[in-house]
Design a protein around this motif. Structure first.
Motif, short mmCIF file in Angstrom:
data_model
loop_
_atom_site.label_atom_id
_atom_site.label_comp_id
_atom_site.label_asym_id
_atom_site.label_seq_id
_atom_site.Cartn_x
_atom_site.Cartn_y
_atom_site.Cartn_z
N ARG A 197 6.19 8.48 7.53
CA ARG A 197 7.56 8.64 7.99
C ARG A 197 8.12 7.44 8.77
O ARG A 197 9.32 7.17 8.70
CB ARG A 197 7.66 9.87 8.91
CG ARG A 197 7.40 11.19 8.23
CD ARG A 197 8.47 11.53 7.21
NE ARG A 197 9.80 11.59 7.79
CZ ARG A 197 10.91 11.81 7.08
NH1 ARG A 197 10.84 11.97 5.78
NH2 ARG A 197 12.09 11.85 7.68
N VAL A 198 7.30 6.75 9.49
CA VAL A 198 7.78 5.75 10.44
C VAL A 198 8.26 4.47 9.75
O VAL A 198 7.68 4.02 8.77
CB VAL A 198 6.66 5.41 11.45
CG1 VAL A 198 7.00 4.16 12.26
CG2 VAL A 198 6.43 6.59 12.39
N GLY A 255 5.49 -4.86 7.57
CA GLY A 255 6.64 -3.97 7.57
C GLY A 255 6.33 -2.72 6.78
O GLY A 255 5.62 -2.78 5.77
N LYS A 256 6.86 -1.60 7.23
CA LYS A 256 6.64 -0.35 6.49
C LYS A 256 7.83 0.58 6.65
O LYS A 256 8.58 0.50 7.62
CB LYS A 256 5.36 0.37 6.94
CG LYS A 256 5.50 1.14 8.25
CD LYS A 256 4.32 2.10 8.47
CE LYS A 256 4.26 3.23 7.46
NZ LYS A 256 5.37 4.23 7.61
N PHE A 281 3.94 -2.76 3.60
CA PHE A 281 3.94 -4.14 3.08
C PHE A 281 3.36 -5.08 4.13
O PHE A 281 3.55 -4.88 5.32
CB PHE A 281 5.38 -4.60 2.78
CG PHE A 281 6.09 -3.85 1.70
CD1 PHE A 281 6.10 -4.32 0.40
CD2 PHE A 281 6.77 -2.68 2.00
CE1 PHE A 281 6.77 -3.63 -0.60
CE2 PHE A 281 7.45 -1.98 1.01
CZ PHE A 281 7.45 -2.46 -0.29
N TRP A 282 2.67 -6.10 3.67
CA TRP A 282 2.28 -7.18 4.57
C TRP A 282 2.04 -8.46 3.78
O TRP A 282 1.80 -8.43 2.58
CB TRP A 282 1.06 -6.81 5.41
CG TRP A 282 -0.24 -6.73 4.66
CD1 TRP A 282 -1.18 -7.72 4.49
CD2 TRP A 282 -0.76 -5.57 3.98
NE1 TRP A 282 -2.25 -7.24 3.76
CE2 TRP A 282 -2.01 -5.93 3.44
CE3 TRP A 282 -0.29 -4.26 3.79
CZ2 TRP A 282 -2.79 -5.04 2.70
CZ3 TRP A 282 -1.06 -3.39 3.06
CH2 TRP A 282 -2.30 -3.78 2.52
N LEU A 316 0.86 -1.18 0.00
CA LEU A 316 0.00 0.00 0.00
C LEU A 316 0.89 1.23 0.00
O LEU A 316 1.79 1.35 0.83
CB LEU A 316 -0.89 0.01 1.25
CG LEU A 316 -1.72 1.28 1.46
CD1 LEU A 316 -2.83 1.37 0.41
CD2 LEU A 316 -2.33 1.31 2.87
N LEU A 317 0.64 2.14 -0.94
CA LEU A 317 1.40 3.38 -1.01
C LEU A 317 0.55 4.50 -0.42
O LEU A 317 -0.57 4.77 -0.89
CB LEU A 317 1.79 3.70 -2.45
CG LEU A 317 3.01 2.94 -3.00
CD1 LEU A 317 2.76 1.44 -3.06
CD2 LEU A 317 3.40 3.46 -4.39
#
Length: 284
Positions: A168-169, A187-188, A194-195, A147-148
């Protein structure tokens, strides 16, 4: 140091592997502060991202090829404003390699053998590792999503720091629930989330816009996302970040001094994100 490479399972000289790609660390510092801070240890200022002795040189080179591709074809174009992004098999490989590193990192961090999902994540790790080595597309754990995100224009919730978290995180973890109906690897970094679905929740048919095709496809931004497990988790995760321990008074003074000494801070992406969250809160 000598050790067993987590990817090749061979003894070799282990590299200090970044969990989050180096280009992400560089971008985050360039568009914010020269220091990074951990949510777990907010008083510690870091000049680099999380690194662990996980991989040998050959594995690092395998991953770096896909990281370079992602940086050039997806990361930089999207951040520059491109909203139709064509991709090939490199996107799937990059996403799996990133989530695999998070999974390995979580397994290294603590003993998870008592968790209900332990056997599932071990099987996922094996299947992903075979894909990363031989590019055999996973048969059981193949739902990999991206996802963007973008600057938040409206926040109807009571959550604070939504823009900061979503743009940002850097974050990564295993996601599950008490009824044992959901299991994700998550994860991001920056505006990229992403997942992987390791246990079907029930509405996976809604993942169409965010599901990565293992061969090729097109990312059309904005994407539609109604998948309950990830939507619920994002809200909960933002609350966790909001309630994290603040840096000490001494460290807060250092942060304030750094901002005051940077005449361009509020024009940088970090400054814009903080201002946006402040304005969104003020509108409520």
């Amino acid at each position: 140091m000598k050790g067993i490479c987590k990817l090749y399972h061979l003894e070799t000289e282990l590299q200090e592997s970044h969990i989050f790609p180096k280009f992400v660390i560089n971008y985050t510092k360039k568009t914010g502060s020269k220091y990074l801070r951990s949510f777990i240890e907010p008083d510690k200022r870091l000049q680099d991202g999380i690194k662990k002795h996980l991989l040998g040189r050959d594995a690092e080179q395998d991953f770096s090829k896909r990281e370079k591709w992602f940086a050039e074809k997806i990361f930089r174009p999207y951040l520059a404003g491109v909203h139709i992004l064509k991709y090939d098999e490199n996107l799937y490989y990059f996403a799996v390699s990133f989530l695999w590193r998070i999974l390995i990192s979580e397994l290294d961090k603590e003993d998870l053998s008592h968790k209900w999902y332990y056997d599932i994540i071990i099987n996922a790790e094996i299947e992903w590792r075979e894909y990363l080595l031989y590019e055999i597309i996973p048969q059981n754990f193949n739902k990999i999503c991206i996802l963007l995100t973008d600057r938040i224009k409206y926040n109807p919730t009571d959550l604070k720091g939504v823009d900061f978290y979503l743009t940002r995180v850097m974050d990564g973890t295993i996601v599950d629930n008490e009824p044992q109906t959901c299991l994700l690897i998550y994860g991001k970094f920056n505006k990229f989330v992403f997942w992987a679905v390791l246990k079907n929740y029930g509405d996976e048919n809604t993942l169409g816009d965010v599901l990565i095709n293992p061969k090729e496809g097109i990312l059309n931004i904005p994407q539609d996302l109604t998948y309950f497990p990830i939507c619920s988790f994002l809200g909960n995760r933002i609350k966790v970040v909001e309630n994290m321990q603040f840096p000490s008074a001494e460290q807060q003074n250092k942060i304030e001094k750094e901002i005051l000494n940077d005449n361009d801070f509020w024009n940088k992406e970090l400054g814009q994100s903080l201002l946006n969250d402040f304005n969104l809160d003020d509108e409520k």
